[in-house]
Write an enzyme that holds these catalytic residues in place. Structure first.
Site, PDB file in Angstrom:
ATOM      1  N   HIS A   1       0.841  -1.193   0.000  1.00 55.98           N
ATOM      2  CA  HIS A   1       0.000   0.000   0.000  1.00 55.98           C
ATOM      3  C   HIS A   1       0.883   1.252   0.000  1.00 55.98           C
ATOM      4  CE1 HIS A   1      -2.807   2.912   2.178  1.00 55.98           C
ATOM      5  NE2 HIS A   1      -3.450   2.594   1.067  1.00 55.98           N
TER       6      HIS A   1
ATOM      7  N   GLU B   1       1.448  -0.354  -5.130  1.00 56.96           N
ATOM      8  CA  GLU B   1       0.333   0.531  -5.468  1.00 56.96           C
ATOM      9  C   GLU B   1       0.800   1.973  -5.633  1.00 56.96           C
ATOM     10  OE1 GLU B   1      -3.826   2.132  -3.501  1.00 56.96           O
ATOM     11  OE2 GLU B   1      -1.926   2.129  -2.414  1.00 56.96           O
TER      12      GLU B   1
ATOM     13  N   ASP C   1      -0.600   5.473  -6.255  1.00 56.82           N
ATOM     14  CA  ASP C   1      -1.721   6.397  -6.450  1.00 56.82           C
ATOM     15  C   ASP C   1      -1.246   7.472  -7.416  1.00 56.82           C
ATOM     16  OD1 ASP C   1      -3.377   5.100  -4.615  1.00 56.82           O
ATOM     17  OD2 ASP C   1      -2.531   6.222  -2.939  1.00 56.82           O
TER      18      ASP C   1
ATOM     19  N   HIS D   1      -0.526  10.301  -3.001  1.00 60.28           N
ATOM     20  CA  HIS D   1      -1.838   9.841  -2.553  1.00 60.28           C
ATOM     21  C   HIS D   1      -2.926  10.856  -2.854  1.00 60.28           C
ATOM     22  CE1 HIS D   1      -4.987   8.970   0.606  1.00 60.28           C
ATOM     23  NE2 HIS D   1      -4.948   7.872  -0.100  1.00 60.28           N
TER      24      HIS D   1
END
Length: 741
Positions: free
Chosen positions: A203, A230, A232, A245
């Site tokens: 994450h 991941e 973003d 993010h």
């Protein structure tokens, strides 16, 4: 938790009120009983060699029993003096015992020790070094294997269960090892959508240990075992996708205080004029926004920890803000160096927000993936909290690009809503997507659902049916976000983040997002490791860290027996495999003809701290199991014989069991045993490891004395081996061939 406690209390109440079996025969073998062989007992628990304590081989203790010839019995000696380290001179044997029971107060019980079968490996089937490596016969010792249960196959060969591996060992009738030790497959049986291994998603990278969305965070995540990382994605002023993010890279209050930041932009006076206020998804935010900076400008900034109060600032100022292309390059570099294929799991952040600026982030993502040549559907998931952009990807953007990548609909808490809905005047919330109808709708455009973890595990710690319903709709389930810090854990996990992950895996999730991919990979690895291994497994002696063990020390095959038809070997682990529910033990079935393994069921201990001692057949669907606590003497409370059904299960899926005999409450009206008091005989040894069905009404039970252990019959009294003939209050339904022929 309350239901579990009530169930255990009821079970214990049942056990205490159940009718006791009756002692109809008794015999005892003195602790100090020896057989021919070399001196033994020279090793300490630390593995240091000294002077032998015994001039030959102790016959005891016994960990398995079967019928022998001409009315005799075969008893298996276990690994020796208590541990692998002190048993290098204890020889593993099967002893023939002739038992004569005391059946009346004036009678006498006798135990005669006859010939023995020495277990050995002269043909060098064991592929690692054993104690007697250089000798011709290669006699096996308690430092090589911890043998605990056995069965005699129809062809006369011996099948022995080991706890160190754990392994199945196949010997000839005279004790010659016939095959290499057979490892135990890890039959975890996680209920994922297609039976596939769950994935670990880093994450924002390894954001629990490095500043999020940096190449270093992604690199550490990959090294820790993440299957996907991941990024973003937000957009720069010059139209480049970068990993952040949020579009805001530093949030500043009216007084100029930085409330949250992922870059040091607020400390850079040259960018002071970029401070502004914007509406992000309808909420006013004051700060510095990525879309107001060119990529070149952003590259002059340094990443900082978003949660410094929790995770510190040790890595502040060391790393740049990466582009999506740089993340892909990192993944490719890892693949080139290691051969390991890592996936990326990009999220297009706030697509409606960027669309209002004239930027289609979904199109930009597909264009970048195409340009970088990273379009393998097995290595890309595209996720979003909004719905319209995912549908556009499915029906328009990807088809035009010749791509068909899996999409994942993110589902937040029920009090929130997809912003594209809210922006269009739709008042529905995410809870609509969590209904059966909503999940079916998601399945028309997406391959999976990225659910807030409380949809799967409630704030009370209860597992819901969300995963089952999503799977019924054909959707993968990848919940978020699993973190190690206690502040993010429910009280019931007692600060253990792995417990939360295991609960999610048992619920059937197909993967999960975690800030600590090292923890996630370790937990998933416990389920997906090809074998069940104890810390004593020889692989660890050869240099592999025993931290990879997934069953407790000497927690292997304590109970081994053969089905009445002689075709299936059943082997019951003594301890719970890591990741299984505490107190649940795997019962394995091994097809002797096909050499194939399967999981016959799970046995639930009365107390997770208990252990099992032996396993023996009654008929094709029923077996007896010895269960015990780990106490002896006055502290011993639970030594029991249970009838277990392979064909009946409890509500939790474990095998149904019925108490047959409470060994701490055996009726002895004749006073056959010297320790009987008030007509009640107690069997207060730590280990009860031998049970055999003599006929429909009678069992033979014996203990393992852990020679030269003490405590069962007195603090300074060596434990003898006591043999009990028990008449049951209710006859067993025996299959033909079960019992003394």
């Amino acid at each position: 938790m309350r239901k579990v406690l009530i169930g255990v209390t009821a079970l214990l109440s049942l056990a205490s009120s159940a009718p006791a079996a009756t002692l109809v025969g008794y015999a005892q073998l003195p602790a100090d009983t020896f057989a021919a062989g070399p001196a033994s007992g020279a090793y300490s628990g630390a593995g240091l060699r000294g002077q032998p304590r015994f001039s030959s081989q102790p016959v005891q203790g016994f960990s398995g029993v079967q019928f022998g010839k001409d009315g005799s019995y075969l008893f298996l000696s276990d690994n020796g003096f208590g541990s692998k380290a002190d048993s290098a001179d204890y020889l593993l044997r099967l002893y023939t015992l002739n038992l004569s029971a005391r059946t009346a107060p004036s009678g006498e019980g006798k135990v005669g020790v006859g010939a023995f079968v020495q277990l050995r490996d002269p043909d060098r089937k064991v592929p690692w070094l054993i104690v007697n490596e250089a000798s011709s016969e290669r006699l096996l010792t308690g430092a090589d294997f911890d043998v605990e249960g056995f069965a005699v196959a129809p062809d006369g060969t011996l099948w022995v269960g080991d706890e160190f591996g754990p392994y199945l060992l196949h010997f000839s009738a005279d004790g010659r090892l016939l095959d290499a030790p057979i490892a135990t497959p890890n039959l975890a049986g996680l209920p994922t959508l297609r039976g596939q291994a769950p994935i670990v998603i880093g994450h924002r990278g390894s954001s629990g240990t490095r500043p999020e969305h940096t190449l270093e965070a992604y690199r550490v995540a990959i090294e820790a075992g993440a299957d996907f990382v991941e990024p973003d994605l937000v957009v720069t002023k010059d139209g480049v996708l970068i990993a952040r993010h949020e579009p805001v890279i530093a949030v500043v209050d009216a007084a100029g205080k930085v409330l949250e930041a992922t870059a040091d932009v607020a400390t850079r006076p040259e960018f002071a004029s970029r401070l502004t206020t914007k509406k992000v998804d309808g909420v006013e935010v004051r700060g510095y926004f990525a879309e107001d900076f060119t990529l070149a400008e952003l590259k002059t900034l340094k990443a900082v920890e978003r949660l410094p109060a929790l995770r510190g600032r040790a890595y502040d100022g060391q790393f740049q803000i990466p582009t999506l292309a740089e993340v892909i390059a990192l993944v490719r570099d890892v693949e080139a160096k290691t051969g390991r294929k890592i996936g990326i799991y990009p999220e297009t952040k706030h697509p409606t927000y960027f669309q209002q600026m004239g930027v289609n982030t979904s199109q930009l993502l597909i264009d970048t993936l195409k340009k970088e040549g990273f379009t393998d559907p097995a290595r890309v998931f595209i996720q979003s909290f909004e719905t319209a952009n995912l549908k556009a990807l499915k029906t328009d953007i990807m088809p035009k690009a010749g791509l068909n990548l899996p999409l994942v609909q993110l589902v937040s808490s029920p009090d929130e809503a997809p912003y594209d809905w809210a922006a269009g005047g739709d008042t529905r919330k995410y809870d609509v997507l969590a209904t059966d109808a909503g999940l079916k709708e998601i399945a028309t455009y997406a391959s999976g659902v990225g659910a807030y973890k409380r949809w799967i595990i409630t704030d009370k710690g209860q597992t819901t049916d969300f995963v089952t319903r999503a799977h019924a709709a054909g959707l993968l389930v990848h919940p978020w976000t699993f973190r190690n810090e206690a502040t993010y854990l429910l009280p019931g996990y007692a600060g253990d983040p792995e417990a939360e992950m295991r609960q999610a895996l048992r619920a059937g999730v197909d993967g999960f997002f975690t800030d600590f991919p090292a923890t996630g990979a370790r937990v998933v690895g416990q389920y997906t490791a090809p074998e069940v291994r104890s810390p004593q497994n020889p692989a660890y002696a050869l240099g592999t860290s025993s931290a990879a063990a997934n069953v407790g020390g000497s927690g292997g095959f304590e109970g081994v027996t053969l089905s009445p038809d002689g075709k299936t070997l059943y082997a019951l682990l003594e301890k719970t495999v890591t990741g299984d529910l505490p107190g649940q033990l795997r019962l394995h079935a091994y097809d002797l003809a096909g050499k194939g393994w399967s999981l016959a069921g799970r046995y639930a201990l009365d107390d997770a701290a208990n252990a099992i001692g032996d396993l023996t057949p009654v008929n094709a669907g029923q077996y007896l199991v010895l269960e015990r606590d780990n106490a002896s003497g006055a502290a011993a409370k639970a030594k029991r014989v249970y009838l277990v059904s392979l064909n009946e299960k409890n509500a939790d899926g474990t095998l149904k069991k019925t108490l047959v005999a409470d060994l701490m409450n055996v009726k002895d009206p004749q006073g056959l045993a010297p320790s009987t008091q008030g007509g009640v005989f107690k069997f207060p040894y730590v280990t009860i490891e031998n049970v055999l069905v003599l006929d429909a009404n009678t069992l033979l039970v014996a203990n393992d004395n852990n020679y030269p252990g003490t405590g069962g019959r007195g603090a300074d009294v060596k434990d003898a081996t006591e043999f009990l003939w028990l008449r049951l209050d209710t006859p067993l339904t025996l299959a033909p061939g079960v019992g003394r022929k």
